[in-house]
Design a protein around this motif. Structure first.
Motif, mmCIF file in Angstrom:
data_model
loop_
_atom_site.group_PDB
_atom_site.id
_atom_site.type_symbol
_atom_site.label_atom_id
_atom_site.label_comp_id
_atom_site.label_asym_id
_atom_site.label_seq_id
_atom_site.Cartn_x
_atom_site.Cartn_y
_atom_site.Cartn_z
ATOM 1 N N SER A 14 -35.275 -36.859 -1.255
ATOM 2 C CA SER A 14 -36.411 -37.373 -0.493
ATOM 3 C C SER A 14 -37.194 -36.234 0.157
ATOM 4 O O SER A 14 -36.781 -35.067 0.118
ATOM 5 N N ALA A 15 -38.269 -36.579 0.819
ATOM 6 C CA ALA A 15 -39.085 -35.582 1.508
ATOM 7 C C ALA A 15 -38.338 -34.930 2.659
ATOM 8 O O ALA A 15 -38.648 -33.797 3.047
ATOM 9 N N ASN A 20 -31.485 -39.399 -3.126
ATOM 10 C CA ASN A 20 -31.964 -40.742 -3.449
ATOM 11 C C ASN A 20 -31.854 -40.980 -4.945
ATOM 12 O O ASN A 20 -31.484 -40.071 -5.703
ATOM 13 N N TYR A 86 -41.347 -42.186 -9.504
ATOM 14 C CA TYR A 86 -41.431 -41.759 -8.104
ATOM 15 C C TYR A 86 -40.440 -42.542 -7.226
ATOM 16 O O TYR A 86 -39.917 -43.585 -7.626
ATOM 17 N N GLU A 87 -40.211 -42.023 -6.053
ATOM 18 C CA GLU A 87 -39.283 -42.643 -5.109
ATOM 19 C C GLU A 87 -39.780 -44.033 -4.691
ATOM 20 O O GLU A 87 -40.925 -44.208 -4.288
ATOM 21 N N THR A 96 -42.932 -43.944 -1.627
ATOM 22 C CA THR A 96 -43.464 -42.880 -0.766
ATOM 23 C C THR A 96 -44.761 -42.326 -1.365
ATOM 24 O O THR A 96 -44.869 -41.143 -1.709
ATOM 25 N N SER A 102 -41.684 -35.491 -1.860
ATOM 26 C CA SER A 102 -40.879 -36.473 -2.574
ATOM 27 C C SER A 102 -41.274 -36.544 -4.046
ATOM 28 O O SER A 102 -40.428 -36.561 -4.945
ATOM 29 N N HIS A 105 -40.122 -33.397 -6.085
ATOM 30 C CA HIS A 105 -38.692 -33.478 -6.407
ATOM 31 C C HIS A 105 -38.451 -34.454 -7.552
ATOM 32 O O HIS A 105 -37.653 -34.179 -8.459
ATOM 33 N N ALA A 194 -41.636 -42.575 4.106
ATOM 34 C CA ALA A 194 -40.908 -41.309 3.973
ATOM 35 C C ALA A 194 -40.398 -40.767 5.301
ATOM 36 O O ALA A 194 -39.362 -40.091 5.334
#
Length: 333
Positions: A14-15, A20, A86-87, A96, A102, A105, A194
């Protein structure tokens, strides 16, 4: 298309540095590849929305993915393509949206995951190209900046990124009162997902809560209809949240241009972009060049946001093909 496909769930970050789970899709052409490992494109889609049904993996399965022409162009070249959702877009939790750390990553870990799929034929040493526009431009810009410390083992040879919302505060101000105002609400909701320290839910008024509730479930077309030409002041109980130090800090964290990208960059932007102002693209180019990055800057004359990728996207993929062929790059910093 004659490709093999795998739907993935992989570990990312995560950010704020917490582990995650993120979903995605790997596509590999069935045509043989010779002359070394098959190139791999880490593909980051533009704004699809915040609801789970907006995830590109879902849209690929249902035949509704609007970026399929560019994805297909990469596949027809013989390259493997891995897309991140994406998350929080297709997995539990909230998306997010517009949170660059985020997203970056998620892009890098999708590339890592692709090489771990048995039978996919993706080599850990494969030349990797990153491609994205708009939200995907932010994601690939951050992936490029984070890679040297986060994923130094990846063989990233080029980054093709366009329409990058590199300065989130400037983009928010530009869209305050404009047709793209719903994206401001979406970005605020993404940062709220986030970070626990940004004031958001507690400063929304009744109209703001109703709009954000819709934004959190909307895909692109519906998202555009929620609050066009709205203003931040019409949805909150405070005069202006953007100068709040907590928002200033988090928006700065997720603005690109503070680190040197891991590979040469093809950066393009429409000169008449009505969503992400052209000046923001120019500022990103200047920031990267000042740090010694190798940047090929390509303005798209008279192009607004969608025309920017329609014209610039194919050229960006051609540029990535040159990187996979190990042709020399030319910087115009």
């Amino acid at each position: 298309m004659p490709v093999d496909a795998w739907q993935l769930i992989y570990r990312s970050t995560s950010a704020t540095g917490a582990p995650n789970a993120v979903s995605g899709t790997l596509l590999v052409p069935r045509t043989p590849w010779s002359g070394g490992p098959r190139p791999l494109v880490g593909y980051a889609v533009g704004t699809h929305g915040l609801g789970d049904e907006c995830a590109p993996s879902y849209r690929l399965r249902t035949g509704t993915e609007n970026e399929i022409a560019l994805i297909g162009r990469a596949l027809l070249a013989g390259w493997a393509v891995v897309l991140t959702d994406y998350e929080g877009l297709g997995t539990p939790g909230r998306h997010t949206y517009a949170v660059g750390r985020s997203e970056g990553h998620a892009v890098l870990d999708a590339v890592r995951a692709a090489a771990r799929i048995p039978g996919a034929g993706v080599s850990p040493t494969a030349p990797v190209g990153l491609f994205g526009y708009s939200q995907g431009g932010q994601a690939t810009a951050f992936a490029a900046e984070l890679a040297p410390s986060y994923a130094p083992e990846l063989n990233i040879v080029g980054v093709a990124t366009g329409g990058v919302p590199a300065d989130l505060a400037e983009v928010a101000r530009f869209n305050d009162g404009n047709a793209g105002f719903s994206l401001v609400l979406a970005a605020a909701a993404g940062h709220d997902a986030a970070y626990a320290d940004v004031p958001f839910e507690e400063i929304l008024d009744e109209r703001g809560r109703a709009a954000v509730s819709r934004v959190r479930e909307a895909c692109t077309v519906e998202l555009a209809t929620i609050a066009p030409f709205g203003r931040i002041a019409d949805f909150v109980t405070v005069p202006d949240p953007l100068p709040d130090p907590r928002w200033v800090a988090r928006l700065a964290e997720n603005s690109a241009g503070t680190r040197v990208p891991a590979a040469p960059v093809y950066l393009y932007h429409g000169t008449l972009d009505e969503v992400v102002p052209f000046a923001v693209g120019e500022e990103l180019r200047s920031a990267w060049c000042a740090r010694g990055a190798e940047v090929r800057w390509q303005p798209i004359p008279l192009a607004e946001h969608i025309l920017g990728v329609s014209v610039g996207g194919p050229a960006a993929l051609t540029w990535l093909g040159d990187r996979f062929a190990d042709r020399p790059t030319t910087s115009n910093c």
